[in-house]
Design a protein around this motif. Structure first.
Motif, mmCIF file in Angstrom:
data_model
loop_
_atom_site.group_PDB
_atom_site.id
_atom_site.type_symbol
_atom_site.label_atom_id
_atom_site.label_comp_id
_atom_site.label_asym_id
_atom_site.label_seq_id
_atom_site.Cartn_x
_atom_site.Cartn_y
_atom_site.Cartn_z
ATOM 1 N N LEU A 108 27.073 1.706 4.462
ATOM 2 C CA LEU A 108 25.774 2.347 4.636
ATOM 3 C C LEU A 108 24.811 1.444 5.385
ATOM 4 N N LEU A 109 23.934 2.069 6.158
ATOM 5 C CA LEU A 109 22.821 1.381 6.798
ATOM 6 C C LEU A 109 21.547 1.929 6.183
ATOM 7 N N LEU A 110 20.728 1.046 5.609
ATOM 8 C CA LEU A 110 19.493 1.462 4.961
ATOM 9 C C LEU A 110 18.292 0.993 5.771
ATOM 10 N N ASP A 111 17.468 1.945 6.134
ATOM 11 C CA ASP A 111 16.273 1.709 6.931
ATOM 12 C C ASP A 111 15.209 0.991 6.101
ATOM 13 N N SER A 112 14.193 0.530 6.787
ATOM 14 C CA SER A 112 13.026 -0.046 6.118
ATOM 15 C C SER A 112 12.139 1.066 5.584
ATOM 16 N N GLY A 113 11.556 0.841 4.407
ATOM 17 C CA GLY A 113 10.626 1.831 3.888
ATOM 18 C C GLY A 113 10.677 1.912 2.380
ATOM 19 N N THR A 114 9.648 2.497 1.790
ATOM 20 C CA THR A 114 9.577 2.580 0.342
ATOM 21 C C THR A 114 10.434 3.712 -0.228
ATOM 22 N N THR A 115 10.770 4.726 0.568
ATOM 23 C CA THR A 115 11.685 5.759 0.092
ATOM 24 C C THR A 115 13.118 5.254 0.124
ATOM 25 N N THR A 116 13.480 4.503 1.159
ATOM 26 C CA THR A 116 14.802 3.887 1.172
ATOM 27 C C THR A 116 14.904 2.779 0.129
ATOM 28 N N LEU A 117 13.781 2.179 -0.226
ATOM 29 C CA LEU A 117 13.767 1.227 -1.338
ATOM 30 C C LEU A 117 14.177 1.934 -2.630
ATOM 31 N N ALA A 118 13.664 3.148 -2.841
ATOM 32 C CA ALA A 118 14.037 3.927 -4.020
ATOM 33 C C ALA A 118 15.532 4.247 -4.005
ATOM 34 N N LEU A 119 16.075 4.541 -2.831
ATOM 35 C CA LEU A 119 17.521 4.774 -2.707
ATOM 36 C C LEU A 119 18.290 3.506 -3.053
ATOM 37 N N ALA A 120 17.840 2.367 -2.541
ATOM 38 C CA ALA A 120 18.512 1.097 -2.821
ATOM 39 C C ALA A 120 18.539 0.818 -4.322
ATOM 40 N N GLN A 121 17.455 1.104 -5.005
ATOM 41 C CA GLN A 121 17.398 0.900 -6.456
ATOM 42 C C GLN A 121 18.357 1.834 -7.182
ATOM 43 N N ALA A 122 18.509 3.051 -6.663
ATOM 44 C CA ALA A 122 19.393 4.034 -7.297
ATOM 45 C C ALA A 122 20.865 3.716 -7.079
ATOM 46 N N GLU B 150 0.834 -1.201 0.000
ATOM 47 C CA GLU B 150 0.000 0.000 0.000
ATOM 48 C C GLU B 150 0.873 1.257 0.000
ATOM 49 N N LYS B 151 1.938 1.234 0.801
ATOM 50 C CA LYS B 151 2.854 2.378 0.847
ATOM 51 C C LYS B 151 3.525 2.601 -0.503
ATOM 52 N N LEU B 152 3.808 1.499 -1.195
ATOM 53 C CA LEU B 152 4.541 1.569 -2.462
ATOM 54 C C LEU B 152 3.798 2.381 -3.507
ATOM 55 N N ARG B 153 2.470 2.423 -3.424
ATOM 56 C CA ARG B 153 1.660 3.117 -4.427
ATOM 57 C C ARG B 153 1.529 4.619 -4.151
ATOM 58 N N VAL B 154 1.998 5.067 -3.005
ATOM 59 C CA VAL B 154 1.806 6.467 -2.608
ATOM 60 C C VAL B 154 3.050 7.302 -2.921
ATOM 61 N N HIS B 155 2.862 8.399 -3.657
ATOM 62 C CA HIS B 155 3.938 9.356 -3.973
ATOM 63 C C HIS B 155 5.158 8.660 -4.582
ATOM 64 N N GLN B 156 4.930 7.748 -5.528
ATOM 65 C CA GLN B 156 6.036 6.997 -6.119
ATOM 66 C C GLN B 156 7.072 7.900 -6.768
ATOM 67 N N ALA B 157 6.618 8.889 -7.553
ATOM 68 C CA ALA B 157 7.550 9.754 -8.275
ATOM 69 C C ALA B 157 8.422 10.555 -7.306
ATOM 70 N N LEU B 158 7.804 11.052 -6.235
ATOM 71 C CA LEU B 158 8.570 11.820 -5.247
ATOM 72 C C LEU B 158 9.619 10.947 -4.574
ATOM 73 N N LYS B 159 9.234 9.741 -4.213
ATOM 74 C CA LYS B 159 10.169 8.828 -3.544
ATOM 75 C C LYS B 159 11.331 8.473 -4.458
ATOM 76 N N THR B 160 11.043 8.269 -5.732
ATOM 77 C CA THR B 160 12.106 7.964 -6.692
ATOM 78 C C THR B 160 13.082 9.126 -6.798
ATOM 79 N N ARG B 161 12.540 10.343 -6.843
ATOM 80 C CA ARG B 161 13.386 11.532 -6.950
ATOM 81 C C ARG B 161 14.238 11.713 -5.697
ATOM 82 N N ILE B 162 13.635 11.530 -4.529
ATOM 83 C CA ILE B 162 14.371 11.674 -3.270
ATOM 84 C C ILE B 162 15.458 10.599 -3.161
ATOM 85 N N GLY B 163 15.121 9.366 -3.534
ATOM 86 C CA GLY B 163 16.110 8.296 -3.482
ATOM 87 C C GLY B 163 17.282 8.543 -4.404
ATOM 88 N N ALA B 164 17.006 9.000 -5.626
ATOM 89 C CA ALA B 164 18.071 9.285 -6.581
ATOM 90 C C ALA B 164 18.963 10.421 -6.087
#
Length: 259
Positions: free
Chosen positions: A106-120, A80-94
């Protein structure tokens, strides 16, 4: 609530009483529902909820409020979190990835914004310890070395919690802890569950720098469990919509980046 009923509420204390009763009856409500029901502005509704929260009559959540004892209903599942503000999270992660140097730990927290960072950051020459199964999976590519904390997995959320995770973090050190948040207000960062909050605090303690990744929707919110004050955050990476709301935060924030 009809116009006649609204006119009968002459004092804030009476509105607080009726609001507490309504929240208790429904279990949880959004800010928008409270605004519509009581015919008040957004800032007034938020001030009312702050009063109720301090009195123990309600608990602030992401985008709304819940009655005491309703904690299990407040936190959306990972998908459910993954569908919210996807574009913003991708931009913040990048953007956050640009601040990482090769060879860092690095230590990466749990969450969909840190998921975007992990992908970047996936594939780069860095060492990552992940506090989340999905984050670990996203980062595990190419030259990136990924380890996962041992502990208990929160079903449906994929975060790793428990005493084992906390003990491991005590023995480790990191160049940067990238933290996510359920809620942020001028008093600090807070989380939906005590288990995750405890692991986050251990992460802050073991890192040279803590970088908070949070889009504007996390601001002016308070979750049930405090994590740390804003003074423990070295950098907030957020989106441009947050700029107009950060004045109360600036005295306690060391640095902010908008993307």
């Amino acid at each position: 609530m009809g116009d006649e009923a609204r006119q009968q509420i002459r004092f804030p204390q009476e509105r607080h009483h009726r609001m507490a009763e309504l929240i208790a009856a429904r279990g949880q409500m959004t800010i928008g529902e409270l605004i519509e029901h009581f015919g008040v502005s957004g800032p007034t509704a938020r001030r009312d909820l702050e009063v109720l929260s301090r009195a123990g009559l309600a608990t602030r959540t992401h985008g709304g409020v819940m009655a005491p004892g309703q904690n299990g209903l407040a936190e959306p599942l990972f998908m459910e979190k993954l569908r919210v503000h996807q574009a913003l999270k991708t931009r913040i992660g990048a953007a956050a990835a640009l601040g990482v140097e090769d060879g860092q730990r690095l230590l990466l927290d749990s969450g969909t914004t840190t998921l975007a960072l992990a992908q970047a950051i996936a594939g780069r020459d860095v060492s990552i310890v992940a506090m989340d199964l999905k984050v670990a999976e996203a980062a595990a590519s190419g030259r990136t070395q990924v380890s996962v904390l041992g502990g208990e997995v929160r079903n449906g959320f994929y975060s790793i919690v428990g005493s084992s995770a906390r003990e491991q973090l005590k023995a480790l050190s990191f160049d940067i802890f990238f933290m996510a948040a359920d809620a942020v207000d001028p008093d600090g960062i807070s989380n939906s569950t005590p288990e995750e909050a405890e692991v986050k605090r251990s992460g802050v303690a073991g890192a040279k720098r803590t970088v908070l990744l949070a889009d504007h929707s996390k601001l002016d919110r308070r979750a049930p469990t405090p994590v740390c004050g804003l003074d423990r955050i070295d950098l907030l990476v957020t989106d441009r919509k947050a700029a107009s709301r950060l004045d109360p935060y600036r005295p306690r924030l060391r640095a902010v980046e908008f993307h």
